[in-house]
Each structure stands twice: as C-alpha cells, then as structure tokens.
Enzyme design. Sequence first.
Site, short mmCIF file in Angstrom:
data_model
loop_
_atom_site.label_atom_id
_atom_site.label_comp_id
_atom_site.label_asym_id
_atom_site.label_seq_id
_atom_site.Cartn_x
_atom_site.Cartn_y
_atom_site.Cartn_z
N ILE A 153 -1.24 -7.44 -1.54
CA ILE A 153 -1.21 -7.96 -0.16
C ILE A 153 -2.63 -8.18 0.35
O ILE A 153 -2.95 -9.23 0.91
CB ILE A 153 -0.43 -6.99 0.76
N THR A 231 0.11 -2.61 8.54
CA THR A 231 1.41 -3.04 8.01
C THR A 231 1.72 -2.25 6.74
O THR A 231 2.61 -2.63 5.98
CB THR A 231 1.42 -4.55 7.65
N SER A 232 0.97 -1.14 6.50
CA SER A 232 1.18 -0.42 5.23
C SER A 232 2.26 0.64 5.38
O SER A 232 3.44 0.35 5.13
CB SER A 232 -0.14 0.15 4.70
N ARG A 233 1.89 1.83 5.84
CA ARG A 233 2.87 2.88 6.14
C ARG A 233 2.35 3.67 7.33
O ARG A 233 1.13 3.90 7.44
CB ARG A 233 3.06 3.83 4.95
N GLU A 262 8.84 6.70 12.15
CA GLU A 262 9.57 5.51 12.63
C GLU A 262 11.08 5.68 12.42
O GLU A 262 11.86 5.13 13.19
CB GLU A 262 9.04 4.23 11.99
N HIS A 303 8.88 -2.56 11.45
CA HIS A 303 8.75 -2.58 9.99
C HIS A 303 9.38 -3.88 9.45
O HIS A 303 10.29 -3.86 8.62
CB HIS A 303 9.39 -1.35 9.35
P1 NAD Z 1 -0.81 -2.71 -4.28
O1 NAD Z 1 -0.44 -1.50 -5.08
O2 NAD Z 1 -0.85 -4.04 -4.95
O3 NAD Z 1 -2.27 -2.48 -3.64
C1 NAD Z 1 -2.66 -1.27 -3.05
C2 NAD Z 1 -4.18 -1.15 -3.13
O4 NAD Z 1 -4.56 0.08 -2.49
C3 NAD Z 1 -4.70 -1.09 -4.58
O5 NAD Z 1 -5.76 -2.01 -4.76
C4 NAD Z 1 -5.19 0.35 -4.73
O6 NAD Z 1 -6.30 0.48 -5.59
C5 NAD Z 1 -5.57 0.69 -3.29
N1 NAD Z 1 -5.59 2.12 -3.02
C6 NAD Z 1 -4.82 3.09 -3.55
N2 NAD Z 1 -5.19 4.29 -3.08
C7 NAD Z 1 -6.22 4.07 -2.23
C8 NAD Z 1 -7.04 4.92 -1.43
N3 NAD Z 1 -6.87 6.24 -1.42
N4 NAD Z 1 -8.02 4.36 -0.68
C9 NAD Z 1 -8.22 3.01 -0.72
N5 NAD Z 1 -7.49 2.15 -1.47
C10 NAD Z 1 -6.50 2.68 -2.20
O7 NAD Z 1 0.16 -2.71 -3.03
P2 NAD Z 1 0.54 -3.93 -2.09
O8 NAD Z 1 1.66 -4.71 -2.72
O9 NAD Z 1 -0.67 -4.66 -1.67
O10 NAD Z 1 1.19 -3.15 -0.85
C11 NAD Z 1 0.43 -2.23 -0.08
C12 NAD Z 1 1.36 -1.40 0.78
O11 NAD Z 1 1.93 -2.23 1.79
C13 NAD Z 1 2.61 -0.85 0.04
O12 NAD Z 1 2.32 0.34 -0.66
C14 NAD Z 1 3.59 -0.62 1.15
O13 NAD Z 1 3.45 0.70 1.64
C15 NAD Z 1 3.14 -1.61 2.24
N6 NAD Z 1 4.15 -2.66 2.47
C16 NAD Z 1 4.63 -2.81 3.73
C17 NAD Z 1 5.58 -3.79 3.97
C18 NAD Z 1 6.13 -4.00 5.38
O14 NAD Z 1 7.19 -4.63 5.53
N7 NAD Z 1 5.45 -3.55 6.41
C19 NAD Z 1 6.04 -4.60 2.94
C20 NAD Z 1 5.51 -4.43 1.65
C21 NAD Z 1 4.55 -3.46 1.44
#
Ligand code: NAD
Length: 339
Positions: A153, A231-233, A262, A303
Amino acid sequence: MRVAVFQIDGWQKEYLSAALVKFGHEVVCVSSSLDAEHLPDSGTEAVSVFVGSSVDRKVMEALPNMKLITTRSTGFDHIDLAAAREKNISLGYVPSYGENTVAEFAFGLILTLSRKLFPAIDRIKETSDFSFEGLEGFDLKGKTIGVVGTGRIGRHVIRIAKGFGMEVVAYDAFPNKKLAEEMNFPYVPFPEVLGVSDVLTLHVPYLKETHHLISNDNIFQMKKGAILINTSRGPVVETEALVRALKEGHLGGAGLDVLEEEGALKDEMGFVLKEKSANEESFRKIIANHILMDLPNVVITPHNAFNTREAITRILDADIQNIVSFAESGAVESPIPEI
Ligand code: NAD
C-alpha cells in the site's frame, strides 16, 4: 468440506457460496462475526472470516473439526495464530487485493482534511450556504508526505503523492533500497519522518513492534500543524496521545479509517453488557474515540478503505482459491506468514 462463512451478505454471499458449492463444498453464510459467542455448527471444518471477528483459542476449542481458517483481509491480528498452529489448523489470508484501493482512500482522507471537504459539503447540505468562510485549505503540491511502511500500500501512496507534486520521505523497519531508487524517494530515520512531514500516513501491519508506534512519547515530535492519516490498524496510534496532540493544537488534523477498540464502538451496548475483558483501559479508549469523533479537524470512516467492488471481487476470488486449494491439496494458496 463444511465451510462457515462469516460477515457476508448480498452479492458477496451469492458469489462466494456459488463458487464453493460448485467445488462440492457445503456452505453456510452468516452476516455476524465469528467469536466465542457466535459459533457455527460444531462439525464445521473451515471458517472464512473478516476483520472484526475474534478467532481465539476458545473458538478453536469449540470447533474440534476445524482444519482451516481463512480471512478475507490483509491484516490477520484478529486470529490467534499461535493457538491455530498449535492445533495444526491451516491459515489463509489475502496478501494483496488492490493496494491501490487503500492508497486511493488514504488520499481521500488527506484531501478531505487539506481542503476541508466535509464542512464544505455539510454546510451546503444543511444550510444551502454557499459562503467559503472558514474553508481555506492548503495545497498538497510542495508539501512533504511521510510514508511509514513502504510495502504494497505504502508504495502506491508514494506513487500518488508524486503525482500531486509532493516531496516524499519514508520510514520502514526493512527499507527496500531498490524501490527507493526506482521511485526516487529517501528512507530517513523515524524521528526525522515525524519531524519533517506535513502529512504523515501509516501503512504498517499491526504487530507488537507497531503497537502505539505513534504515542505520547513521540507525537509531539511531529511537525506542528501536520495531519496524521491512519488506514493501517487502530492500535498503531495511541488514541489518548492523538486526542492530546489535537486538543493542544499541535496537530492540524487526523484522518482515521481505523480506531483502537473499533469493534466495541460498533456495538457499545453489547460491549458494556457482555464483554468480560472490558476494563478501564478499554473504556478510556472508547471515551477518547468519542472525543475524536467530535473534533472538527478529525474525519473518521468505518474501516472502509478496502471497500470497492473491484477489491472485494479480488478478495473473494483469493478466499475461494485458498479454500479450494486446501481441500484439493492440503495447502492453502496464500498461507499467513510465520512472523
Ligand atoms: P505490506 O506487508 O505489503 O507492507 C507493510 C510494510 O510495513 C512492509 O514494508 C514492512 O517492512 C513494514 N513494517 C513492518 N514492521 C514495521 C515496523 N515495525 N516499523 C516500520 N515498518 C514496518 O502490507 P500492506 O499490504 O501495505 O498493508 C499494510 C497494512 O494496511 C495491513 O497490515 C493492514 O493492517 C492495513 N490494511 C488496512 C485496510 C483498510 O481497509 N483500512 C485494508 C488493507 C490493509
């Protein structure tokens, strides 16, 4: 297999169950989430869930025939992975279904704040008042965006940010040098990303290392007037710290698709009456969330960043693939990684 599918309705229910039935599975679909109080038939062999379910040890113990848990999401912090592995239950997820979908939504939140879209639209709908008093915003062009997490993302966010003419800085626990070269952005240390970003956007998974990544200890290191996008968690941001930073005027705003607690917010009465794990901290977070909801410079969505027809179709196809490949070969197509 006897498959119970949770949190599904409408066209998605028809789509998923038709596909699984075609492959000879017995399918039950329900709209509620899965938790120890909402269990399927004890003969269930596979469950498909979404965020908001709580697939803990108790659920696994109540379903002795369960061999497979799939989640129709990228995040999997709602599943007790250690308990599942101990019980030899296979785990499938959807590693990628349209990272552009969430990245586009993050920019929706950014623009809502930078151009004060919510009060502008609300004013016209509520009062038909066409004045632009109080609606001055700021340009994105030339501003610095800090992208925390440059995975699937995060890299789309960088691509879109470049299209807006923003300066990009990034932080990742595992920097991807090749990506940085290809996309022409620098990785900088975390304190620096906090200090220079006009917009800080979070794209990390929820892990113990990312619990309260933004907290009372560092939120005041963010640039004054910056906006925070999550938008992560929810628990990646300490809610009470965010409330303080906004109330004291240090941050300019926040756009949040995810919140701590949430799940409890969706059914507060049920949470208060039934949730045995509810404690003072949970209640403090719920109250803090209500304060956030009332702040004029905060936008909160339910979400919803994943929620497009295209993304959901890709999610359902991946879930079907996980279930079918497990039934055919004993191996899921996309297993949840060991962390
Ligand atoms: P991804 O696994 O492709 O990327 C995550 C990145 O975070 C990686 O580059 C990783 O190296 C980095 N990371 C891991 N631990 C870290 C830390 N301690 N400090 C800094 N960076 C760190 O994941 P993604 O597909 O990009 O998705 C990211 C997050 O978005 C998902 O885990 C999910 O929780 C969230 N998400 C939310 C929605 C929503 O509807 N709001 C939808 C999809 C995903």
